[in-house]
Design an enzyme around this catalytic site. Structure first.
Site, PDB file in Angstrom:
ATOM      1  N   HIS A 149       0.839  -1.198   0.000  1.00 49.03           N
ATOM      2  CA  HIS A 149       0.000   0.000   0.000  1.00 49.03           C
ATOM      3  C   HIS A 149       0.874   1.247   0.000  1.00 49.03           C
ATOM      4  CE1 HIS A 149      -4.091  -1.724   1.413  1.00 49.03           C
ATOM      5  NE2 HIS A 149      -3.466  -2.549   0.595  1.00 49.03           N
ATOM      6  N   LYS A 568     -14.029   4.126   6.941  1.00 48.62           N
ATOM      7  CA  LYS A 568     -14.353   5.225   6.023  1.00 48.62           C
ATOM      8  C   LYS A 568     -15.858   5.318   5.800  1.00 48.62           C
ATOM      9  CE  LYS A 568     -12.983   5.067   1.626  1.00 48.62           C
ATOM     10  NZ  LYS A 568     -14.070   5.354   0.683  1.00 48.62           N
TER      11      LYS A 568
END
Length: 901
Positions: A149, A568
């Site tokens: 990532h 999120k």
């Protein structure tokens, strides 16, 4: 957080001396490299920032004036100067941490919290017998999984420089250094710092998968490969000291990687990158084995006239001499009476044949480990315990840990990709529009009756089939451990797992019995998917065909839980609670079906993505969810912070392993009461609602986010092979969690790590009373950990700095910011009220001090970022010089905050 609120201790003399000396080095370097003008500007900005933090309003005004309208080159140089200060302070703190770890290791009476020594001692005090402990350790596994990532904002070249500086600083601690030697070491430090200044901060091109693989392999081969035997020895020695009998272990640690196999949303990862990554893994690992064999060859010089060797060893020499006659003939005559050197030379020949993929090579790593164990038994039976047995055992532990694959690579793909491929190959029109259950029934039938594809694969389906063909190839060449897991992102139903199973069969990934030698791992990421996880697993466990698949995989099911997307989508509190509840249900369900459940935690680096202290997080998980197994992703800058040096890496592994063992065997953990569960249900519901109202229901919020954060700069950073968004569509839902969190970290608001919890706690206090919340904080690890993590995020945030970004915003954005400001004030007040403290981090003065000391150095970079953003956006985002200056501010703030995404 105010400087006056922190008590600065006088105990860390060595740290203060390092920081002072390194600061002088950086100052001298700035004079030499940037001239007196740059140095004076840096000093003026630094003193103004410190005075401004101490309440001098005129100094704050001077700070803004210093950084406003600077030419892009000067802004970039100023930012890099402050970033250089941050780097050396970070290095000094890491060195000091190593000093403290070394000092603690010498203290037999007060082992560190989270250490193996503390853990084993506590288990013994709780009545855990040696047999109970050894039985548990036979199946206990800690498996960090390194991902690619794009959150590491420092390029590898610079990371290597900083690691060398750490080694040099530790050398200066050596009392035996002469003045000349010390001066030479200091010169090396100055050289590294100056060459770092002269090195471009960001790569000239976006990182490739190969670059990411090299980055991860550095930590695997240069750090973890070296320390794995030390880790095992610490456990073995501690058990011997506490229980009176020292065992031997291998297999306590395993390592995984997503580099080369994580295809979800990344077109740069393909079946070819999987093959290339595993080839590189094996090549580099076997070279390490060969080097270690050469070291043993030099060490084990025993002569047959002096000591005997075992019959098994002599048999091994004869067999391999017959297999490699040319090598046997080339053994020097002076070594012909040195049996260990003979066998090591022949083992080296077999390893070389393995590296060349010849038939004479090893069929697998177990065979190499068995040869080493033959040597080990011979040494131990012939007075060799202190004449080389320890070193042979250490290599054996490495081989048992790393195999011939180094790290198992997970293949990850979006479940929808597999569904599209099965629909196309089955020739089923409107496949993706069908209900999940209908698809599951059709796929189950195709598996049961051994159906073949009805149509030839289109290009997309062909690549999906190639994934499984390459997995089969790699398992055959590198061992079954090389690729064990196929992870399906956004799993929503049993049909997603059936699709993967059917595609693997069609691609020919089957063993002799017709079973697929691969674990299919559902990844539950969103709040809805977490809440539905047990229903999906119910469909799988109840299916006869799938149970047969599980049976050949040891009746073990791996389930991955995603922390980022749920946070999120629903906010931190609702996400944490959904994860906790999902784990509890999945554990109970697996027990009911007689399935051994293993959970894989997809945690990110920041609190809002599941980050935080690993040991504390493990202790906060529901009972039964760990059960001797902890698999977790390690991402971005967290990899370097935890595994950048052997001492800190060993400490990180110890903390995670000890927490895993304590969660499995410990008897002191209390179960949450019914009132605590009800309390958390209420808090999660309110906090989740507040989050959605702000982030998703408010039509102004998306523009607010893109205005008051540098997300448009982050999207252009070349720090990973993966795009910032899943597709070209706009919107928060489409944006990946990493840049989402990274952007809020930059403007110091850190919104994803706390928003919504203030209102939730306020209503909980009104509904349940303060006493119940205080009780839960003190006695329930889950709730206490949640509050501690949020408290840390709040302490690192700074609304006064964040408010400066409103210069980029509209009047509507300012109104939205006031809503956010009110929520944060509410939350800070309530946390202090419930914990009985006057300020944040009152109970963690070390972290509080670190934040306060860094703030004045981060502030100028925020001020420059705001000014540069204003100018860059006004010019239509076309000015590359301004963009490069902005890149420097992003990286500098990341260094100062010690976090990205």
């Amino acid at each position: 957080m105010n400087r006056e609120a922190v008590n600065f201790s006088d105990t860390d003399t060595a740290l203060r001396e390092d920081v002072h000396w390194l600061g002088v080095v950086v100052g001298d370097m700035l004079r030499e490299q940037g001239g007196e003008k740059l140095f004076r500007l840096v000093e003026s900005v630094r003193t103004a920032a410190i005075a401004g933090r101490d309440g001098d309003s005129e100094a704050a005004t001077r700070l803004c004036n210093y950084v406003r309208d600077l030419p892009s080159f000067e802004a970039r140089e100023l930012t890099r100067a402050f970033s250089s200060y941050f780097q050396v302070v970070n290095l000094a703190e890491r060195v000091h941490r190593i000093r403290r770890l070394r000092a603690a290791a010498c203290d037999d009476h007060n082992p560190l919290d989270g250490s193996v020594r503390r853990c084993i001692a506590e288990l013994s005090e709780q009545g855990i017998t040696l047999d109970d402990l050894l039985t548990s350790l036979q199946t206990t596994v800690l498996e960090p999984v390194f991902t690619a990532h794009p959150t590491e904002a420092t390029r590898r070249t610079l990371i290597l420089k900083w690691q060398r500086v750490i080694r040099y600083l530790l050398q200066l601690d050596a009392v035996q250094l002469t003045p000349t030697e010390a001066r030479r070491v200091k010169q090396k430090i100055c050289t590294e710092i100056t060459s770092a200044w002269q090195t471009e901060e960001y790569p000239a091109a976006r990182l490739t998968v190969a670059s990411e693989r090299d980055h991860v392999m550095f930590y695997l081969l240069d750090v973890l490969y070296r320390l794995v035997p030390d880790f095992n020895e610490e456990i073995e020695c501690t058990i011997g000291n506490v229980y009176g009998r020292r065992p031997e272990f291998s297999g306590l640690l395993r390592f995984g990687s997503w580099v080369g196999g994580d295809m979800d949303g990344n077109p740069n990862v393909t079946p070819e990158t999987l093959r290339d990554s595993l080839e590189d893994h094996q090549k580099q690992l076997l070279r390490r084995y060969r080097s270690d064999l050469q070291s043993l060859y030099k060490l084990l010089s025993q002569s047959s006239s002096r000591v005997s060797v075992s019959d098994d060893l002599q048999t091994l020499i004869r067999n391999y001499a017959a297999e490699f006659p040319a090598v046997a003939e080339c053994i020097p005559h002076r070594h012909r009476n040195m049996p260990y050197r003979q066998v090591l030379r022949l083992i080296g020949a077999k390893l070389n044949a393995t590296m060349r993929s010849e038939r004479a090579g090893y069929t697998g790593s177990d065979a190499l480990a068995a040869d080493l164990e033959t040597i080990l038994r011979s040494l131990r039976a012939n007075r060799g315990n202190t004449a080389g047995a320890v070193e042979v055992h250490r290599l054996t532990v490495r081989v048992r840990t790393f195999g011939f694959h180094l790290a198992s690579i997970d293949v990850r793909q979006h479940a929808k990709v597999f569904q599209q491929a099965t629909g196309q190959l089955l020739g089923e029109a409107g496949w993706l529009n069908r209900p999940s259950q209908q698809r599951a029934d059709r796929l189950r039938k195709a598996i049961e009756f051994g159906e073949r594809p009805a149509l030839d694969p289109d290009p997309d389906s062909a690549q999906v089939l190639d994934i499984f063909r390459v997995i089969a190839e790699c398992q055959k060449k590198h061992g079954a451990e090389a690729v064990q897991h196929c992870i399906l992102s956004m799993t929503a139903g049993a049909d997603d797992i059936f699709a993967g199973l059917l595609l693997a069969r069609w691609a020919g990934l089957q063993d002799g019995s017709g079973h697929v030698p691969l674990d299919f791992v559902p990844l539950f990421e969103t709040l809805e998917d977490l809440n539905n996880a047990d229903a999906v697993m119910q469909s799988l466990y109840a299916d006869e065909a799938y149970r047969k698949q599980l049976e050949v995989r040891g009746d073990c099911q791996l389930v991955m839980l995603g922390y980022s997307d749920s946070s999120k989508g629903a906010g931190l509190a609702a996400s944490r609670w959904a994860l906790y509840r999902a784990q509890s249900r999945l554990v109970a369900q697996a027990s009911e079906y007689g399935v051994k459940l293993h959970l894989f935690h997809g945690r990110g680096g920041t609190v809002s993505r599941g980050g935080g202290k690993t040991g504390r997080a493990i202790g906060a998980m529901p009972r039964g969810s760990v059960n001797g197994y902890f698999r977790v992703t390690e991402q971005g800058e967290i990899i370097d912070s935890r595994y950048g040096s052997t001492e800190i890496a060993l400490r990180s592994l110890e903390q995670a392993f000890s927490a895993t063992l304590m969660a499995t065997l410990g008897t002191a953990k209390s179960e949450p009461t019914a009132s605590w569960l009800t309390l958390m249900d209420d808090i999660a519901q309110v906090a989740g609602t507040e989050w959605r109202v702000l982030v998703y229901d408010n039509p102004l919020f998306y523009n607010f986010f893109r205005t008051v954060t540098p997300i448009d700069v982050i999207e252009r950073l070349r720090i990973g092979s993966r795009p910032a968004s899943r597709s070209k569509e706009s919107g928060i839902a489409n944006l990946r969690s990493i840049p989402w969190v990274f952007a809020w970290m930059q403007n110091r608001l850190l919104l994803p790590g706390w928003y919504g919890l203030g209102t939730a706690l306020e209503r909980a206090c009104e509904k349940f009373g303060d006493a119940l919340l205080r009780e839960a904080i003190s006695n329930w690890q889950f709730f206490g950990n949640l509050i501690a993590d949020v408290e840390m995020v709040l302490a690192k945030s700074d609304l006064d700095i964040a408010a400066q970004y409103l210069e980029l915003a509209s009047k509507e954005d300012r109104a939205l910011f006031e809503v956010i400001r009110a929520e944060q004030k509410r939350l800070i007040r309530l946390i202090c009220q419930l914990k009985g403290t006057d300020r944040l981090l009152q109970e963690d003065p070390v972290l509080a001090r670190a934040i306060v000391l860094r703030n004045p150095y981060v502030d100028p970079m925020n001020m420059m970022q705001i000014d540069l953003l204003k100018r860059w956006r006004k010019g239509g985002r076309e000015d590359d010089e301004l963009l490069h200056a902005l890149f420097s501010t992003v990286k500098g703030i990341a260094h100062g905050m010690q976090n990205t995404g």
